[in-house]
Scaffold this motif. Structure first.
Motif, PDB file in Angstrom:
ATOM      1  N   MET A 181      -8.947   8.532  -9.156  1.00  0.00           N
ATOM      2  CA  MET A 181      -9.735   7.796 -10.136  1.00  0.00           C
ATOM      3  C   MET A 181      -9.046   6.488 -10.513  1.00  0.00           C
ATOM      4  O   MET A 181      -9.683   5.443 -10.633  1.00  0.00           O
ATOM      5  CB  MET A 181      -9.943   8.635 -11.399  1.00  0.00           C
ATOM      6  CG  MET A 181     -11.190   9.490 -11.363  1.00  0.00           C
ATOM      7  SD  MET A 181     -11.646  10.117 -12.992  1.00  0.00           S
ATOM      8  CE  MET A 181     -10.309  11.191 -13.392  1.00  0.00           C
ATOM      9  N   ILE A 182      -7.734   6.558 -10.684  1.00  0.00           N
ATOM     10  CA  ILE A 182      -6.976   5.353 -11.044  1.00  0.00           C
ATOM     11  C   ILE A 182      -7.049   4.336  -9.918  1.00  0.00           C
ATOM     12  O   ILE A 182      -7.254   3.135 -10.159  1.00  0.00           O
ATOM     13  CB  ILE A 182      -5.520   5.713 -11.388  1.00  0.00           C
ATOM     14  CG1 ILE A 182      -5.471   6.488 -12.714  1.00  0.00           C
ATOM     15  CG2 ILE A 182      -4.639   4.472 -11.457  1.00  0.00           C
ATOM     16  CD1 ILE A 182      -4.128   7.101 -13.031  1.00  0.00           C
ATOM     17  N   ARG A 183      -6.910   4.794  -8.658  1.00  0.00           N
ATOM     18  CA  ARG A 183      -6.977   3.865  -7.521  1.00  0.00           C
ATOM     19  C   ARG A 183      -8.362   3.221  -7.426  1.00  0.00           C
ATOM     20  O   ARG A 183      -8.485   2.012  -7.212  1.00  0.00           O
ATOM     21  CB  ARG A 183      -6.623   4.601  -6.220  1.00  0.00           C
ATOM     22  CG  ARG A 183      -5.122   4.835  -6.052  1.00  0.00           C
ATOM     23  CD  ARG A 183      -4.793   5.298  -4.637  1.00  0.00           C
ATOM     24  NE  ARG A 183      -5.208   6.663  -4.366  1.00  0.00           N
ATOM     25  CZ  ARG A 183      -4.513   7.755  -4.671  1.00  0.00           C
ATOM     26  NH1 ARG A 183      -3.349   7.638  -5.268  1.00  0.00           N
ATOM     27  NH2 ARG A 183      -4.972   8.951  -4.375  1.00  0.00           N
ATOM     28  N   VAL A 184      -9.411   4.041  -7.581  1.00  0.00           N
ATOM     29  CA  VAL A 184     -10.774   3.500  -7.514  1.00  0.00           C
ATOM     30  C   VAL A 184     -11.009   2.511  -8.655  1.00  0.00           C
ATOM     31  O   VAL A 184     -11.558   1.428  -8.456  1.00  0.00           O
ATOM     32  CB  VAL A 184     -11.813   4.647  -7.551  1.00  0.00           C
ATOM     33  CG1 VAL A 184     -13.210   4.121  -7.785  1.00  0.00           C
ATOM     34  CG2 VAL A 184     -11.762   5.441  -6.262  1.00  0.00           C
ATOM     35  N   THR A 185     -10.579   2.880  -9.853  1.00  0.00           N
ATOM     36  CA  THR A 185     -10.735   1.993 -11.007  1.00  0.00           C
ATOM     37  C   THR A 185      -9.988   0.684 -10.789  1.00  0.00           C
ATOM     38  O   THR A 185     -10.504  -0.396 -11.084  1.00  0.00           O
ATOM     39  CB  THR A 185     -10.216   2.685 -12.291  1.00  0.00           C
ATOM     40  OG1 THR A 185     -10.877   3.943 -12.441  1.00  0.00           O
ATOM     41  CG2 THR A 185     -10.467   1.840 -13.518  1.00  0.00           C
ATOM     42  N   ASN A 186      -8.794   0.786 -10.239  1.00  0.00           N
ATOM     43  CA  ASN A 186      -7.999  -0.412  -9.969  1.00  0.00           C
ATOM     44  C   ASN A 186      -8.689  -1.292  -8.929  1.00  0.00           C
ATOM     45  O   ASN A 186      -8.760  -2.512  -9.087  1.00  0.00           O
ATOM     46  CB  ASN A 186      -6.595  -0.021  -9.505  1.00  0.00           C
ATOM     47  CG  ASN A 186      -5.679  -1.216  -9.435  1.00  0.00           C
ATOM     48  OD1 ASN A 186      -5.805  -2.147 -10.205  1.00  0.00           O
ATOM     49  ND2 ASN A 186      -4.759  -1.194  -8.492  1.00  0.00           N
ATOM     50  N   SER A 187      -9.210  -0.682  -7.854  1.00  0.00           N
ATOM     51  CA  SER A 187      -9.882  -1.476  -6.819  1.00  0.00           C
ATOM     52  C   SER A 187     -11.147  -2.129  -7.385  1.00  0.00           C
ATOM     53  O   SER A 187     -11.456  -3.278  -7.067  1.00  0.00           O
ATOM     54  CB  SER A 187     -10.208  -0.623  -5.594  1.00  0.00           C
ATOM     55  OG  SER A 187     -11.205   0.319  -5.888  1.00  0.00           O
ATOM     56  N   ILE A 188     -11.872  -1.397  -8.242  1.00  0.00           N
ATOM     57  CA  ILE A 188     -13.067  -1.979  -8.882  1.00  0.00           C
ATOM     58  C   ILE A 188     -12.659  -3.156  -9.770  1.00  0.00           C
ATOM     59  O   ILE A 188     -13.300  -4.216  -9.750  1.00  0.00           O
ATOM     60  CB  ILE A 188     -13.829  -0.908  -9.691  1.00  0.00           C
ATOM     61  CG1 ILE A 188     -14.500   0.099  -8.744  1.00  0.00           C
ATOM     62  CG2 ILE A 188     -14.874  -1.543 -10.601  1.00  0.00           C
ATOM     63  CD1 ILE A 188     -15.083   1.311  -9.437  1.00  0.00           C
ATOM     64  N   ALA A 189     -11.584  -2.972 -10.522  1.00  0.00           N
ATOM     65  CA  ALA A 189     -11.115  -4.052 -11.396  1.00  0.00           C
ATOM     66  C   ALA A 189     -10.705  -5.268 -10.567  1.00  0.00           C
ATOM     67  O   ALA A 189     -11.016  -6.408 -10.937  1.00  0.00           O
ATOM     68  CB  ALA A 189      -9.949  -3.571 -12.256  1.00  0.00           C
ATOM     69  N   ASP A 193     -12.429  -8.879 -10.698  1.00  0.00           N
ATOM     70  CA  ASP A 193     -11.603 -10.056 -10.942  1.00  0.00           C
ATOM     71  C   ASP A 193     -11.856 -11.114  -9.870  1.00  0.00           C
ATOM     72  O   ASP A 193     -12.023 -12.297 -10.182  1.00  0.00           O
ATOM     73  CB  ASP A 193     -10.125  -9.648 -10.967  1.00  0.00           C
ATOM     74  CG  ASP A 193      -9.238 -10.772 -11.437  1.00  0.00           C
ATOM     75  OD1 ASP A 193      -9.622 -11.463 -12.404  1.00  0.00           O
ATOM     76  OD2 ASP A 193      -8.168 -10.969 -10.835  1.00  0.00           O
ATOM     77  N   ALA A 194     -11.894 -10.677  -8.596  1.00  0.00           N
ATOM     78  CA  ALA A 194     -12.149 -11.623  -7.495  1.00  0.00           C
ATOM     79  C   ALA A 194     -13.542 -12.241  -7.624  1.00  0.00           C
ATOM     80  O   ALA A 194     -13.711 -13.457  -7.457  1.00  0.00           O
ATOM     81  CB  ALA A 194     -11.998 -10.908  -6.152  1.00  0.00           C
ATOM     82  N   ILE A 195     -14.536 -11.408  -7.930  1.00  0.00           N
ATOM     83  CA  ILE A 195     -15.907 -11.919  -8.099  1.00  0.00           C
ATOM     84  C   ILE A 195     -15.956 -12.905  -9.264  1.00  0.00           C
ATOM     85  O   ILE A 195     -16.587 -13.966  -9.174  1.00  0.00           O
ATOM     86  CB  ILE A 195     -16.897 -10.754  -8.311  1.00  0.00           C
ATOM     87  CG1 ILE A 195     -17.068  -9.968  -7.001  1.00  0.00           C
ATOM     88  CG2 ILE A 195     -18.244 -11.254  -8.797  1.00  0.00           C
ATOM     89  CD1 ILE A 195     -17.803  -8.653  -7.159  1.00  0.00           C
ATOM     90  N   GLY A 196     -15.276 -12.556 -10.359  1.00  0.00           N
ATOM     91  CA  GLY A 196     -15.250 -13.450 -11.528  1.00  0.00           C
ATOM     92  C   GLY A 196     -14.619 -14.789 -11.184  1.00  0.00           C
ATOM     93  O   GLY A 196     -15.135 -15.850 -11.567  1.00  0.00           O
TER      94      GLY A 196
END
Length: 194
Positions: free
Chosen positions: A88-96, A100-103
């Motif tokens: 969950m932490i890895r997925v959350t980190n990749s989503i973040a 960030d990249a999209i932003g």
């Protein structure tokens, strides 16, 4: 007035001398009454689900059981952490990271669009300013020409009035005023030639 509050009813329990000595020792150690020690001990036995008729095992074996339970709990926590929390932490980190990249991409795109729009607006405003400047120059030139034509018209108008006046004087002169006629004719020809 009678006291209607609850009254505690005490009963007696008989114990052997060794147990009585042990109870007194605990009373002194923890500054408790004998009834409190018995009450607390019975409450502990009930909460811990201990069967008082079974002989207690040694402290080491009890500690070993507790350690085993702790180890089982720690193993469960680690397993849950590895199987559930870490993914969950890895997925959350990749989503973040993706957000960030999209932003940042959107920010760059918006800033470039704003800059391009601002450059276009500046170019349009510059062209408008140049056109207004050109129109102002044309208007100023036309105004100068109109003013010059007006000055010429005014001068010609004055000359025409003088000519009319001189012709009228010439026509009013009689046969005897030949010298005056000659002077008027020379003034008229001077006015026409200038």
């Amino acid at each position: 007035m009678p006291n209607n509050s609850r009254k505690t009813i005490f009963t007696t329990i008989s114990v052997d001398k060794g147990t009585a000595t042990l109870v007194e020792k605990i009373c002194k150690r923890y500054s408790l009454k004998k009834s409190e020690v018995v009450k607390l001990a019975v409450g502990y036995i009930d909460k811990a689900h201990i069967n008082p008729s079974e002989t207690p095992e040694s402290v080491k074996s009890e500690l070993a059981k507790i350690n085993k339970r702790q180890d089982d709990i720690i193993r469960f926590i680690r397993h849950y952490e590895e199987e559930q929390l870490n993914p969950m932490i890895r997925v959350t980190n990749s989503i973040a990271l993706r957000f960030d990249a999209i932003g940042k991409t959107l920010e760059t795109l918006i800033l470039s669009q704003l800059e391009a729009s601002q450059e276009r607006q500046t170019a349009v405003l510059k062209k408008l300013s140049e056109q207004f400047g050109n129109h102002a120059d044309v208007i100023n030139n036309q105004s100068k020409k109109i003013n010059a034509l007006y000055q010429i018209h005014q001068r010609d108008y004055k000359r025409l009035l003088q000519l009319i006046q001189l012709h009228s004087e010439l026509s009013a002169c009689g046969v005897m005023d030949s010298k005056k006629k000659e002077n008027l004719k020379s003034e008229i020809s001077n006015l026409i030639n200038t």
